[in-house]
Design a protein around this motif. Structure first.
Motif, short mmCIF file in Angstrom:
data_model
loop_
_atom_site.label_atom_id
_atom_site.label_comp_id
_atom_site.label_asym_id
_atom_site.label_seq_id
_atom_site.Cartn_x
_atom_site.Cartn_y
_atom_site.Cartn_z
N PRO A 47 54.37 -71.28 58.25
CA PRO A 47 54.02 -70.39 57.14
C PRO A 47 53.63 -69.00 57.62
O PRO A 47 53.89 -68.00 56.94
CB PRO A 47 52.85 -71.11 56.47
CG PRO A 47 52.33 -72.07 57.48
CD PRO A 47 53.49 -72.47 58.31
N GLN A 48 53.01 -68.92 58.78
CA GLN A 48 52.66 -67.60 59.32
C GLN A 48 53.90 -66.76 59.59
O GLN A 48 53.92 -65.54 59.34
CB GLN A 48 51.85 -67.75 60.61
CG GLN A 48 50.47 -68.37 60.43
CD GLN A 48 50.49 -69.91 60.44
OE1 GLN A 48 51.56 -70.54 60.47
NE2 GLN A 48 49.30 -70.51 60.43
N GLN A 49 54.96 -67.42 60.08
CA GLN A 49 56.21 -66.71 60.31
C GLN A 49 56.85 -66.25 59.00
O GLN A 49 57.45 -65.17 58.94
CB GLN A 49 57.17 -67.61 61.10
CG GLN A 49 56.76 -67.83 62.54
CD GLN A 49 57.61 -68.89 63.24
OE1 GLN A 49 58.23 -69.73 62.58
NE2 GLN A 49 57.62 -68.88 64.56
N VAL A 50 56.72 -67.07 57.97
CA VAL A 50 57.24 -66.68 56.66
C VAL A 50 56.54 -65.42 56.16
O VAL A 50 57.18 -64.47 55.70
CB VAL A 50 57.08 -67.82 55.64
CG1 VAL A 50 57.34 -67.32 54.22
CG2 VAL A 50 58.03 -68.96 55.96
N VAL A 51 55.22 -65.39 56.26
CA VAL A 51 54.46 -64.23 55.80
C VAL A 51 54.90 -62.98 56.57
O VAL A 51 55.15 -61.92 55.98
CB VAL A 51 52.95 -64.47 55.95
CG1 VAL A 51 52.17 -63.18 55.66
CG2 VAL A 51 52.49 -65.59 55.01
N ALA A 52 55.01 -63.10 57.88
CA ALA A 52 55.42 -61.95 58.70
C ALA A 52 56.84 -61.51 58.36
O ALA A 52 57.11 -60.31 58.22
CB ALA A 52 55.31 -62.30 60.18
N SER A 53 57.75 -62.47 58.22
CA SER A 53 59.14 -62.14 57.92
C SER A 53 59.30 -61.51 56.55
O SER A 53 60.02 -60.52 56.38
CB SER A 53 60.01 -63.39 58.03
OG SER A 53 60.04 -63.89 59.34
N VAL A 54 58.62 -62.08 55.55
CA VAL A 54 58.73 -61.56 54.19
C VAL A 54 58.12 -60.16 54.11
O VAL A 54 58.68 -59.26 53.46
CB VAL A 54 58.07 -62.51 53.18
CG1 VAL A 54 57.91 -61.84 51.82
CG2 VAL A 54 58.89 -63.78 53.05
#
Length: 234
Positions: A47-54
């Motif tokens: 989920p942390q990667q999703v936040v960063a990517s988005v």
């Protein structure tokens, strides 16, 4: 190329950013329209990667609130279980705090169902890596975890109609299993109509009775409706 979503319907409405989290890509689109933006996901996605990517994908876009389609069960506006096809750390993750904006998190099949809904009793089935499912009954949406229910020979629905079943049995037998599963679920749940979506729906040259073909881009519309449809309850 993906279809362009409709622009905001009325001046003064909140601008919505919809995030569609999938096993292959994370895709975003705002209610202002345009083309979806995407980044690769994969089995190690957190989920942390999703936040960063988005956050990076959405640079230059204007939005007030966020909708997210998550490939797993959701409770109290947060993922309640780590997904089968992504990484760890999703259970209980607080996306609203991470993004710093109001966020509505729903199961991804439910989000696409909301975008496909045309009233009455609708069953949505998503044929992809697994089997996504949701029902909407007179504007009340309910995600459904049907994929792992027992089906044949100790295996689940998903084992036969998901990606594994397509590879194992071939397209001809896979289609027969899809028809059988859809007919069983129709008999059990009594929908007025069924929408069949997901990445593998295009491999069906015909559809079961009372079914119509879905479109994955309707997930974005579902995200917009989460904030706009006053009659919708999820």
């Amino acid at each position: 190329m993906a279809k362009t979503a409709k622009p905001a319907a009325a001046k003064g409405e909140q601008a919505v950013l919809t995030i569609d989290v999938g096993g292959s890509h994370v895709k975003i689109l705002t209610s202002a329209g345009g083309e979806p933006r995407r980044v690769d996901s994969g089995p190690a996605l957190t989920p942390q990667q999703v936040v960063a990517s988005v956050t990076k994908l959405a640079e230059g876009l204007s939005y007030d609130v966020i909708s997210m389609g998550y490939p797993g069960p959701v409770r109290d506006n947060k993922p309640s279980l780590d997904p089968f096809n992504l990484g760890k750390g999703w259970n209980g993750y607080d996306f609203a705090t991470a993004f710093g904006k109001p966020v509505k998190v729903v199961n991804d099949a439910l989000m696409q169902a909301i975008g496909s809904y045309e009233g009455g009793r609708m069953l949505f089935l998503g044929l992809g890596t697994g089997l996504g499912a949701a029902m909407i009954i007179h504007h009340v949406g309910q995600p459904m975890e049907l994929a792992h229910l027992p089906y044949k020979k100790g295996h689940s629905f998903e084992d036969y109609v998901g990606e594994r079943g397509l590879v194992k049995y071939g397209k001809k037998k896979w289609r027969k299993h899809v028809f059988d599963v859809v007919n069983r679920l129709r008999a059990a749940l009594q929908p007025d109509y069924i929408v069949i979506g997901g990445g593998n729906v295009d491999k069906l040259d015909e559809l079961p009775e009372k079914s119509r073909r879905g479109d994955n881009t309707r997930a974005f519309e579902g995200g917009f409706r989460l904030w706009r449809d006053k009659a919708l309850i999820v």
